[in-house]
Design a protein around this motif. Sequence first.
Motif, mmCIF file in Angstrom:
data_model
loop_
_atom_site.group_PDB
_atom_site.id
_atom_site.type_symbol
_atom_site.label_atom_id
_atom_site.label_comp_id
_atom_site.label_asym_id
_atom_site.label_seq_id
_atom_site.Cartn_x
_atom_site.Cartn_y
_atom_site.Cartn_z
ATOM 1 N N LYS A 386 50.350 66.359 42.717
ATOM 2 C CA LYS A 386 51.593 66.042 41.974
ATOM 3 C C LYS A 386 51.795 64.510 41.409
ATOM 4 N N GLY A 387 51.508 63.680 42.703
ATOM 5 C CA GLY A 387 51.464 62.130 42.311
ATOM 6 C C GLY A 387 50.937 61.813 40.899
ATOM 7 N N GLU A 388 49.772 62.450 40.655
ATOM 8 C CA GLU A 388 48.767 62.098 39.586
ATOM 9 C C GLU A 388 49.269 62.692 38.319
ATOM 10 N N ALA A 389 50.074 63.971 38.527
ATOM 11 C CA ALA A 389 50.805 64.370 37.307
ATOM 12 C C ALA A 389 51.949 63.720 37.018
ATOM 13 N N MET A 390 52.500 62.837 37.980
ATOM 14 C CA MET A 390 53.762 62.146 37.625
ATOM 15 C C MET A 390 53.386 60.945 37.028
ATOM 16 N N ASN A 391 52.028 60.507 37.265
ATOM 17 C CA ASN A 391 51.550 59.102 36.720
ATOM 18 C C ASN A 391 52.304 57.976 37.505
ATOM 19 N N VAL A 392 52.574 58.264 38.850
ATOM 20 C CA VAL A 392 53.254 57.045 39.649
ATOM 21 C C VAL A 392 52.000 56.292 40.277
ATOM 22 N N HIS A 393 52.382 55.023 40.521
ATOM 23 C CA HIS A 393 51.221 54.183 41.137
ATOM 24 C C HIS A 393 51.814 53.430 42.200
ATOM 25 N N ASP A 394 50.951 53.580 43.191
ATOM 26 C CA ASP A 394 51.488 52.502 44.497
ATOM 27 C C ASP A 394 52.564 53.043 45.494
ATOM 28 N N TYR A 395 53.163 53.884 44.999
ATOM 29 C CA TYR A 395 54.208 54.410 45.778
ATOM 30 C C TYR A 395 53.415 55.375 47.034
ATOM 31 N N PHE A 396 54.122 55.197 48.335
ATOM 32 C CA PHE A 396 53.474 55.795 49.510
ATOM 33 C C PHE A 396 54.467 56.150 50.549
ATOM 34 N N VAL A 397 53.905 56.928 51.397
ATOM 35 C CA VAL A 397 54.405 57.309 52.714
ATOM 36 C C VAL A 397 53.746 56.642 53.761
ATOM 37 N N LYS A 398 54.687 56.102 54.735
ATOM 38 C CA LYS A 398 53.985 55.290 55.742
ATOM 39 C C LYS A 398 54.694 55.897 57.372
ATOM 40 N N ILE A 399 53.670 56.343 58.269
ATOM 41 C CA ILE A 399 54.387 56.951 59.386
ATOM 42 C C ILE A 399 53.865 56.155 60.539
ATOM 43 N N ILE A 400 54.661 55.743 61.369
ATOM 44 C CA ILE A 400 54.305 54.868 62.655
ATOM 45 C C ILE A 400 54.290 55.968 63.893
ATOM 46 N N ALA A 401 53.180 55.926 64.468
ATOM 47 C CA ALA A 401 53.458 56.737 65.609
ATOM 48 C C ALA A 401 52.680 55.958 67.079
ATOM 49 N N ASP A 402 53.205 56.609 68.053
ATOM 50 C CA ASP A 402 52.609 56.289 69.484
ATOM 51 C C ASP A 402 51.166 56.785 69.360
ATOM 52 N N LYS A 403 50.041 55.874 69.730
ATOM 53 C CA LYS A 403 48.919 56.228 69.817
ATOM 54 C C LYS A 403 48.414 57.234 70.817
ATOM 55 N N GLU A 404 49.021 57.137 72.318
ATOM 56 C CA GLU A 404 49.025 57.919 73.080
ATOM 57 C C GLU A 404 49.588 59.285 73.064
ATOM 58 N N THR A 405 50.688 59.395 72.600
ATOM 59 C CA THR A 405 51.569 60.759 72.451
ATOM 60 C C THR A 405 51.498 61.327 71.100
ATOM 61 N N SER A 406 51.157 60.611 70.093
ATOM 62 C CA SER A 406 51.339 60.722 68.720
ATOM 63 C C SER A 406 52.883 61.122 68.343
ATOM 64 N N ALA A 407 53.790 60.763 69.327
ATOM 65 C CA ALA A 407 55.350 60.708 68.824
ATOM 66 C C ALA A 407 55.447 59.795 67.785
ATOM 67 N N ILE A 408 56.185 60.384 66.701
ATOM 68 C CA ILE A 408 56.567 59.592 65.657
ATOM 69 C C ILE A 408 57.691 58.493 65.925
ATOM 70 N N LEU A 409 57.529 57.210 65.738
ATOM 71 C CA LEU A 409 58.404 56.155 66.113
ATOM 72 C C LEU A 409 59.294 55.791 64.809
ATOM 73 N N GLY A 410 58.782 56.092 63.706
ATOM 74 C CA GLY A 410 59.427 55.547 62.455
ATOM 75 C C GLY A 410 58.556 56.043 61.195
#
Length: 478
Positions: A386-410
Amino acid sequence: MKEYDVVVVGSGSAMNVVEALIQENSKVKVAVIDKDEPGGICLTRGCIPSKILLYPAEVLRTVERASEFGISVDVRRVDFKAVMARMRRLIDADIDAIRRGLTRSENIDYYHAPAEFISPYTMKVDEKTIKGKMFLLGAGSRAVIPPIEGLDSAGYITSDNVVWLTERPESLAVVGAGYIAAEYGHFFASMGTKVTIIGRNPQFIADEEPEVSALAMRELGKRIRILTNHEVKKVRRKGGGTGKVLTARDRASGKTVEVQASEVLVAAGRGPTTDILHPEKAGIKTDEHGWFVVNDYLETSQPNVWALGDATGRQLFKHKANYDSQVVYLNAVRKRKVKADYHAVPRAIFTDPEIAAVGLREAEAVKKLGAGNVMVGFYRYEDTAKGEAMNVHDYFVKIIADKETSAILGAHVVGPHASVLIQEIVMAMYTHTRSASSIFEAMHIHPALSEVVERAAGSMVPLEHYHHMLKEYGLEAS
Ligand SMILES: Cc1cc2nc3c(=O)[nH]c(=O)nc-3n(C[C@H](O)[C@H](O)[C@H](O)COP(=O)(O)OP(=O)(O)OC[C@H]3O[C@@H](n4cnc5c(N)ncnc54)[C@H](O)[C@@H]3O)c2cc1C
């Protein structure tokens, strides 16, 4: 002296509690006080008018990109008056409906006037003294006006009165570089105004991740002049005319620059409104800035006086104010003991590119757990179909998690529909484990932008690896 079961200051989110109260108790007597138009800031001069204005800007930006897809379009004219008039028509209809509801209700006495405490459980409003058994303080926040030499005499607007403009300013200098500056800067630039944003902080939209801010500044900077780390020291009128000249000092080099603009928009943060309310006369504590001090249940230092929304100074968003109103309802009316939980308050900046975030930033996660215990899931829009179809560049999703529990922090998203994409991550943060696995184990529609979130959640790497990747993609903040 009139006595009420409940006295409400602010007709924004506090009204959610009033509506529930009246549903349950047809005899309840409530005083609703608001010095401004009814409906609260979100409706009258905040979220809703700004987003009604930003939609035409989004349409324009989409049309302007049409040639990338082989479509030739000419934008002949942008009718600023019509864009503003549509917003006013929609907002005014809602304000009128709320005013009618307030004035017609048999349970409510509506005071359209400023209120102040004169003693515990007692207020003065509209030359009358009123008493209440319970108080709900949803008094919101207001624009902070920095002490800049000449600003008052040169004249300026804020987000309060920008919604009343009928003529498009030729050029606009925005004092402040936070989310209101990013949104209105984008709006006016799309309408054809020459915009300069001047921010004091070294980072544009300082509350966001450095790499999100850098990308937003790069993209928005193509249409808007953005000066960071500059403090506006002086404003004066240009000659005898209506134009203005701002003098800003580079906080690093000490050099000054002059910015000329036909209008100045001050968007330098939000502060409390308690100076009007005088809570100290009622034994209600505020912090050093003037925000109400509340406990985990949102009760102030005075029993049965509750504060909610912006007035507590925490995360100034409408959805957070609405959430607070639910907590206050359960605790004040239902006599439950429900703690306010702010571990996953999302936010969005409706600029171009759109930005959304929830929970911790990377630096906060590292401070909490140590760098070795933090993982990051990262995925670019363009690496999905979909991103390719929209011809968008550099935009992203970043998910920060706790290594031990995999719980998402932000999580942090920059790109089209960021405010929608973030929601899936917010939901995962409301599960028992808060784990990213609930995202990547679920089937996602192909090819939709939600695949960017799915793949970010399924590709967690150590911090070092993440920063290496950012560098490789040229996305690292300098
Ligand atoms: C330009 C702008 C854009 C925004 N965009 C968004 C967005 O996109 N999404 C989002 O979630 N949030 C947004 N916000 C924030 C959002 O508007 C607030 O978080 C929300 O309105 C807070 O609601 P509240 O119930 O706390 O108080 P409010 O709805 O702010 O109501 C407070 C009311 O109390 C009145 N009042 C205060 N003191 C007194 C007194 N002493 N006597 C009488 N009346 C008094 C005020 O005049 C005001 O009408 C935006 C804000 C601004 C300024």
